[in-house]
Design a protein around this motif. Sequence first.
Motif, PDB file in Angstrom:
ATOM      1  N   ASN A  51      18.238   5.814   4.116  1.00  0.00           N
ATOM      2  CA  ASN A  51      17.379   6.228   5.401  1.00  0.00           C
ATOM      3  C   ASN A  51      15.951   6.102   4.836  1.00  0.00           C
ATOM      4  O   ASN A  51      15.569   6.903   4.044  1.00  0.00           O
ATOM      5  N   LEU A  52      15.159   5.375   5.597  1.00  0.00           N
ATOM      6  CA  LEU A  52      13.533   5.392   5.179  1.00  0.00           C
ATOM      7  C   LEU A  52      13.002   6.574   5.420  1.00  0.00           C
ATOM      8  O   LEU A  52      13.059   6.808   6.607  1.00  0.00           O
ATOM      9  N   LEU A  53      12.118   7.042   4.650  1.00  0.00           N
ATOM     10  CA  LEU A  53      11.185   8.062   5.059  1.00  0.00           C
ATOM     11  C   LEU A  53      10.168   7.850   5.882  1.00  0.00           C
ATOM     12  O   LEU A  53      10.011   8.763   6.924  1.00  0.00           O
ATOM     13  N   ARG A  54       9.562   6.805   5.985  1.00  0.00           N
ATOM     14  CA  ARG A  54       8.516   6.024   6.765  1.00  0.00           C
ATOM     15  C   ARG A  54       8.766   4.792   6.912  1.00  0.00           C
ATOM     16  O   ARG A  54       8.896   3.984   6.109  1.00  0.00           O
ATOM     17  N   THR A  55       8.847   4.319   8.048  1.00  0.00           N
ATOM     18  CA  THR A  55       8.848   2.906   8.476  1.00  0.00           C
ATOM     19  C   THR A  55       7.545   2.361   9.176  1.00  0.00           C
ATOM     20  O   THR A  55       7.562   1.150   9.544  1.00  0.00           O
ATOM     21  N   ASP A  56       6.773   2.964   9.490  1.00  0.00           N
ATOM     22  CA  ASP A  56       5.346   2.653   9.851  1.00  0.00           C
ATOM     23  C   ASP A  56       4.373   2.358   9.090  1.00  0.00           C
ATOM     24  O   ASP A  56       3.496   1.831   9.429  1.00  0.00           O
ATOM     25  N   VAL A  57       4.423   2.683   7.707  1.00  0.00           N
ATOM     26  CA  VAL A  57       3.500   2.681   6.597  1.00  0.00           C
ATOM     27  C   VAL A  57       4.241   1.979   5.450  1.00  0.00           C
ATOM     28  O   VAL A  57       5.517   2.385   5.229  1.00  0.00           O
ATOM     29  N   ALA A  58       3.383   1.546   4.533  1.00  0.00           N
ATOM     30  CA  ALA A  58       4.027   1.237   3.095  1.00  0.00           C
ATOM     31  C   ALA A  58       4.003   2.501   2.447  1.00  0.00           C
ATOM     32  O   ALA A  58       3.114   3.169   2.372  1.00  0.00           O
ATOM     33  N   VAL A  59       5.134   2.449   1.425  1.00  0.00           N
ATOM     34  CA  VAL A  59       5.021   3.743   0.982  1.00  0.00           C
ATOM     35  C   VAL A  59       5.311   3.344  -0.726  1.00  0.00           C
ATOM     36  O   VAL A  59       5.468   4.283  -1.516  1.00  0.00           O
ATOM     37  N   LEU A  60       5.229   1.994  -1.226  1.00  0.00           N
ATOM     38  CA  LEU A  60       5.423   1.506  -2.359  1.00  0.00           C
ATOM     39  C   LEU A  60       4.418   0.564  -2.780  1.00  0.00           C
ATOM     40  O   LEU A  60       4.500  -0.606  -1.726  1.00  0.00           O
ATOM     41  N   THR A  61       3.822   0.347  -4.021  1.00  0.00           N
ATOM     42  CA  THR A  61       3.106  -0.771  -4.053  1.00  0.00           C
ATOM     43  C   THR A  61       3.740  -1.994  -4.950  1.00  0.00           C
ATOM     44  O   THR A  61       4.932  -1.662  -5.314  1.00  0.00           O
ATOM     45  N   PRO A  62       3.334  -3.373  -4.978  1.00  0.00           N
ATOM     46  CA  PRO A  62       4.073  -4.291  -5.578  1.00  0.00           C
ATOM     47  C   PRO A  62       4.238  -3.813  -7.250  1.00  0.00           C
ATOM     48  O   PRO A  62       5.319  -4.372  -7.805  1.00  0.00           O
ATOM     49  N   TRP A  63       3.526  -2.985  -7.587  1.00  0.00           N
ATOM     50  CA  TRP A  63       3.659  -2.301  -9.033  1.00  0.00           C
ATOM     51  C   TRP A  63       4.478  -1.014  -9.117  1.00  0.00           C
ATOM     52  O   TRP A  63       4.540  -0.181  -9.981  1.00  0.00           O
ATOM     53  N   PHE A  64       5.221  -0.614  -8.303  1.00  0.00           N
ATOM     54  CA  PHE A  64       6.145   0.542  -7.853  1.00  0.00           C
ATOM     55  C   PHE A  64       5.241   1.878  -8.044  1.00  0.00           C
ATOM     56  O   PHE A  64       5.894   2.734  -8.701  1.00  0.00           O
ATOM     57  N   ALA A  65       4.164   1.927  -7.749  1.00  0.00           N
ATOM     58  CA  ALA A  65       3.314   3.262  -7.559  1.00  0.00           C
ATOM     59  C   ALA A  65       3.682   3.681  -6.263  1.00  0.00           C
ATOM     60  O   ALA A  65       3.501   2.906  -5.051  1.00  0.00           O
ATOM     61  N   PRO A  66       3.949   4.983  -5.924  1.00  0.00           N
ATOM     62  CA  PRO A  66       4.157   5.314  -4.527  1.00  0.00           C
ATOM     63  C   PRO A  66       2.922   5.589  -3.847  1.00  0.00           C
ATOM     64  O   PRO A  66       1.886   5.916  -4.433  1.00  0.00           O
ATOM     65  N   ILE A  67       2.969   5.543  -2.662  1.00  0.00           N
ATOM     66  CA  ILE A  67       1.822   5.688  -1.490  1.00  0.00           C
ATOM     67  C   ILE A  67       2.044   6.950  -0.715  1.00  0.00           C
ATOM     68  O   ILE A  67       3.076   6.932   0.013  1.00  0.00           O
ATOM     69  N   ILE A  68       1.271   8.026  -1.031  1.00  0.00           N
ATOM     70  CA  ILE A  68       1.680   9.320  -0.336  1.00  0.00           C
ATOM     71  C   ILE A  68       1.198   9.572   0.898  1.00  0.00           C
ATOM     72  O   ILE A  68      -0.090   9.682   1.164  1.00  0.00           O
ATOM     73  N   TRP A  69       2.329   9.577   2.043  1.00  0.00           N
ATOM     74  CA  TRP A  69       2.003   9.878   3.304  1.00  0.00           C
ATOM     75  C   TRP A  69       2.785  11.333   3.623  1.00  0.00           C
ATOM     76  O   TRP A  69       3.658  11.480   2.973  1.00  0.00           O
TER      77      TRP A  69
END
Length: 355
Positions: free
Chosen positions: A81-99
Amino acid sequence: MSEVQWIYAPWKIKHKIFILIFLPFVFWLSWYSNGGNSWTSSLPFSCKLHYDHARRDGSYLDHLLEIRLPRMNYSQPETMNLLRTDVAVLTPWFAPIIWDGTFNIDILNHQFKQRDVRIGLVIFAIKKYVVFLQLFLETAETFFMVGYKVNYYILTDRPKDVPNVTLAEGRRVVVLKIPSHARWQDVCLNRMEIISVFTKQQFIHEVDYLVSADIDMRFSDHVGVEILSDTFGTLHPGFYRAKRQHFTFERRPASQAYIAVDEGDFYYAAGFYGGTVDEVYKLANQCHNGIMTDKANSIEAVWHEESHLNKYFLNHKPTKILSPEYLWDNGMGVPEVLRKRRFVAVPKNHAEIRN
């Protein structure tokens, strides 16, 4: 020589050699572990703060014991179950993007409370910008790192104009006098040097994390430990949807802040960034060195310290990225993806303030 003596003689020689080699090592080891030196460089920062004080009696190991915390009730995370499907939440280097919706602050608070973290918030209040301090501090007391120890490091050329704001327990204002500059551009360009100098002299001894924030802002919603990481940058509200060729990076190859048109991950704002004290020192020091090299070559990066910050984050990927929720301008409207506006610009006349 008797048979017994013949057997014993070589052992005596070996015994003397053993004493000559082993005892100096024992004395050296004793000296090293009792103040002659330190083996703390490979330890996490939060451990180093307590290591020297506790290492002699072994109480340092107590930090590794389990800390009992109250039971928590929360919804089980779901792998499908994805937490957000409208925005990216992870970078290619596995850093989380906080929304908003990507973290559980109660779980995070339980983790960070165990570490008893201390946060330093660095604010530059130069010339007329001191007028923003009252609102900044009052809203920070309402929304920023509530329940944690916070040092507000106010770097200003007008210490007498710093307002008196009621603070919660464990939080304090630290006023640090710095010189002013005739041009607002020079104020920006000197921030990195000032942060690196004070970090080495003072901040390293007082806090675990440093956050640098623009003063002409106000907190309007929760900003807590979800932002903390080795290094974090914030997506610029004007470019979080843009392609890299449209980013306003420094494009002149002669500059230390130069980023080619086919390079760049995101465009980061200088108005809100930070990390552990160690990492912020490295960031600020390298950006300052780049600024000074440019100055020696009569170059001034297009967006001053922000240009050098973006170059640093290109080569040293931040370990966490904050969405534009953490740096927004209400004049840009409210897009659907922006569920929260946590740190927002205060309306102002830039020309008047900078004059």
